[in-house]
Write a protein that holds these residues in place. Structure first.
Motif, PDB file in Angstrom:
ATOM      1  N   THR A  62      50.212  27.739  37.302  1.00 50.83           N
ATOM      2  CA  THR A  62      49.986  26.539  38.112  1.00 50.83           C
ATOM      3  C   THR A  62      49.136  26.867  39.332  1.00 50.83           C
ATOM      4  N   GLU A  64      47.298  14.468  38.190  1.00 50.32           N
ATOM      5  CA  GLU A  64      47.665  15.623  37.363  1.00 50.32           C
ATOM      6  C   GLU A  64      48.285  16.734  38.214  1.00 50.32           C
ATOM      7  N   HIS A  65      47.706  16.949  39.395  1.00 48.54           N
ATOM      8  CA  HIS A  65      48.247  17.970  40.304  1.00 48.54           C
ATOM      9  C   HIS A  65      49.649  17.585  40.767  1.00 48.54           C
ATOM     10  N   GLU A  88      52.085  18.173  37.963  1.00 47.66           N
ATOM     11  CA  GLU A  88      52.309  19.608  37.782  1.00 47.66           C
ATOM     12  C   GLU A  88      53.212  20.169  38.890  1.00 47.66           C
ATOM     13  N   THR A 143      56.787  19.133  38.287  1.00 47.79           N
ATOM     14  CA  THR A 143      57.379  19.974  37.243  1.00 47.79           C
ATOM     15  C   THR A 143      57.793  21.323  37.818  1.00 47.79           C
TER      16      THR A 143
END
Length: 181
Positions: free
Chosen positions: A88, A111-112, A115, A118
């Motif tokens: 990441t 998207e960042h 991520e 997560t």
């Protein structure tokens, strides 16, 4: 008994409150493969498979081999989380290019954010993994925090960080649902 409307039914139906109480699922004994029943005696704990651990007799619950098996499983999970965190970091560094189109920039930022969310969940899981390894060291692993009864090999294979038996977890979730956090 007061009739109540069931909100999750497609048609209007009525049931009594007593009928709507959630009953725990019946306890189903895990099917044990007789061919694997004695494999655990000849292998070290970290080489055992999930099926071989499930096939072990109940009298051998949380013996040295099972503890070694779960320690290895937790260590591998911990290493996987550390590896994905490194990926990441690299991925976020690569995507720092300035994109002139606002739609593309918004997509990249979303998207960042996903991520990073997560990774935050994995960070919390990492803490639980470390606590589980500490429970193995102290001899408490595999036993429910609330009741002291065995959690069960099947549940621990599915969720190695479990610290409550299935029944205790269901009670906790029911209380959270009824009374909130």
């Amino acid at each position: 008994m007061i009739p109540t409307h069931s909100p999750d039914a497609a048609k209007a139906s009525y049931s009594t409150i007593a009928e709507r109480v959630i009953a725990p699922p019946p306890h189903v004994a895990a099917k044990k493969d007789p061919k694997l029943a004695n494999n655990w005696k000849t292998k070290p704990g970290h080489e055992l498979t999930d099926e071989e651990v499930k096939a072990m007799p109940d009298a051998e619950y949380m013996n040295e081999k099972q503890l070694a098996f779960f320690r290895h499983k937790l260590s591998v999970l911990k290493q996987d989380i550390h590896n994905s965190a490194g990926e990441t970091t690299e991925h976020l560094r690569e995507d720092t290019v300035v994109v002139p189109d606002p739609a593309d920039r918004a997509t990249i930022e979303e998207e960042h954010a996903l991520e990073l969310r997560t990774r935050d969940r994995e960070r919390k899981l990492l803490k639980k993994i470390e606590q589980s390894i500490a429970r193995i060291d102290s001899g408490d692993y595999g036993y429910c925090d609330e009741t002291g009864e065995a959690i069960g090999v099947g549940r621990l294979i599915a969720r190695p960080t479990a610290n409550l038996s299935l029944e205790a977890q269901q009670r906790r979730e029911l209380k959270q649902k009824m009374f909130g956090d």
